[in-house]
Design a protein around this motif. Structure first.
Motif, PDB file in Angstrom:
ATOM      1  N   GLU A 208       0.984  -1.490   0.252  1.00  0.00           N
ATOM      2  CA  GLU A 208       0.119   0.611  -0.068  1.00  0.00           C
ATOM      3  C   GLU A 208       0.955   0.900   0.166  1.00  0.00           C
ATOM      4  O   GLU A 208       2.023   1.127   0.573  1.00  0.00           O
ATOM      5  CB  GLU A 208      -0.788  -0.574   0.920  1.00  0.00           C
ATOM      6  N   LEU A 209       0.572   1.831  -1.229  1.00  0.00           N
ATOM      7  CA  LEU A 209       0.899   3.578  -0.973  1.00  0.00           C
ATOM      8  C   LEU A 209       0.237   4.320  -0.524  1.00  0.00           C
ATOM      9  O   LEU A 209      -0.128   4.771  -0.704  1.00  0.00           O
ATOM     10  CB  LEU A 209       1.432   4.102  -2.410  1.00  0.00           C
ATOM     11  N   ASN A 210       0.983   5.531   0.384  1.00  0.00           N
ATOM     12  CA  ASN A 210       0.839   6.318   1.420  1.00  0.00           C
ATOM     13  C   ASN A 210       2.134   7.214   2.047  1.00  0.00           C
ATOM     14  O   ASN A 210       2.796   6.880   1.105  1.00  0.00           O
ATOM     15  CB  ASN A 210       0.143   5.717   2.979  1.00  0.00           C
ATOM     16  N   ASP A 211       1.237   8.174   2.467  1.00  0.00           N
ATOM     17  CA  ASP A 211       2.445   9.554   2.487  1.00  0.00           C
ATOM     18  C   ASP A 211       3.335   9.333   3.307  1.00  0.00           C
ATOM     19  O   ASP A 211       4.279   9.590   3.121  1.00  0.00           O
ATOM     20  CB  ASP A 211       1.973  10.399   3.384  1.00  0.00           C
ATOM     21  N   ASP A 212       3.759   7.827   3.609  1.00  0.00           N
ATOM     22  CA  ASP A 212       5.241   7.107   4.196  1.00  0.00           C
ATOM     23  C   ASP A 212       5.989   6.478   3.325  1.00  0.00           C
ATOM     24  O   ASP A 212       6.723   5.793   4.206  1.00  0.00           O
ATOM     25  CB  ASP A 212       4.613   6.605   5.623  1.00  0.00           C
ATOM     26  N   GLY A 213       5.033   5.902   2.422  1.00  0.00           N
ATOM     27  CA  GLY A 213       5.868   5.223   1.258  1.00  0.00           C
ATOM     28  C   GLY A 213       5.248   4.216   1.436  1.00  0.00           C
ATOM     29  O   GLY A 213       3.808   3.606   1.791  1.00  0.00           O
ATOM     30  N   TRP A 214       5.437   3.328   0.222  1.00  0.00           N
ATOM     31  CA  TRP A 214       5.272   1.759   0.463  1.00  0.00           C
ATOM     32  C   TRP A 214       4.943   0.939   1.926  1.00  0.00           C
ATOM     33  O   TRP A 214       6.086   0.974   2.155  1.00  0.00           O
ATOM     34  CB  TRP A 214       5.932   0.820  -0.911  1.00  0.00           C
ATOM     35  N   HIS A 215       4.004   0.403   2.105  1.00  0.00           N
ATOM     36  CA  HIS A 215       3.859  -0.856   3.487  1.00  0.00           C
ATOM     37  C   HIS A 215       3.608  -1.739   2.827  1.00  0.00           C
ATOM     38  O   HIS A 215       2.713  -2.139   1.843  1.00  0.00           O
ATOM     39  CB  HIS A 215       3.701  -0.034   4.650  1.00  0.00           C
ATOM     40  N   TRP A 216       3.644  -3.260   3.501  1.00  0.00           N
ATOM     41  CA  TRP A 216       3.279  -4.795   2.798  1.00  0.00           C
ATOM     42  C   TRP A 216       2.640  -4.672   3.823  1.00  0.00           C
ATOM     43  O   TRP A 216       1.877  -4.276   4.801  1.00  0.00           O
ATOM     44  CB  TRP A 216       3.845  -5.694   3.645  1.00  0.00           C
TER      45      TRP A 216
END
Length: 161
Positions: A130-138
């Motif tokens: 998932e891409l959010n303001d903090d970058g990509w996260h599993w």
């Protein structure tokens, strides 16, 4: 894209392009009184999601989708099944998965479509970031998806008794 298998009337495909332009394949041959279509879209309930990125293991994912479709055909009287899943980067609001079931009667089509989505969410090898303001996260698997699949599998074992 994988074409429909004429012997089993099952079509599974993993694609990178948007699903909106991909037509369904079932013809109007008079066998199906019901068509149930589920379209899953990338959602942003938190207000933070900008996109998803899905990865898969080629061959393994298609085989898993085919197996669950065959399992549905064993449980219900169905005329055709189509499962198309996207991979790659997908924006909020875009279609990520499409499941369509054609049957003679609505009950079989509704139940089979729900079964296919519940089992797909927990048993098909797809990995999501998932891409959010903090970058990509599993994204971790959700327990409620496993519980939904377990209910179907429990119902199958109860019928077998």
């Amino acid at each position: 894209m994988t074409a429909i298998n004429a012997e089993t009337d099952i079509r599974v495909a993993i694609i990178a392009e948007p699903l909106e332009g991909v037509p369904s394949v079932e013809g109007q041959d008079g066998r199906s009184g019901a068509e149930v279509r589920f379209s899953g879209r990338v959602r942003d309930e938190s207000g933070r999601v900008r996109a998803l990125f899905l990865e898969h293991y080629p061959g393994m994912t298609e085989n898993a989708l085919t197996r669950i479709a065959e399992h549905a055909r064993e449980r219900w009287t169905l005329n055709a099944i189509e499962i198309i899943h996207r991979i790659g980067e997908i924006q909020v609001g875009e279609e990520i998965v499409r499941v369509v079931v054609w049957a003679g009667h609505r009950h079989a089509a509704f139940e089979a479509c729900a079964f296919l989505m519940d089992i797909l969410k927990s048993q098909v090898p797809l990995w999501k970031k998932e891409l959010n303001d903090d970058g990509w996260h599993w994204v971790e698997a959700r327990e409620r998806d496993a519980e939904a699949a377990a209910r179907w599998m429990g119902a199958a074992s109860e019928r077998a008794r």
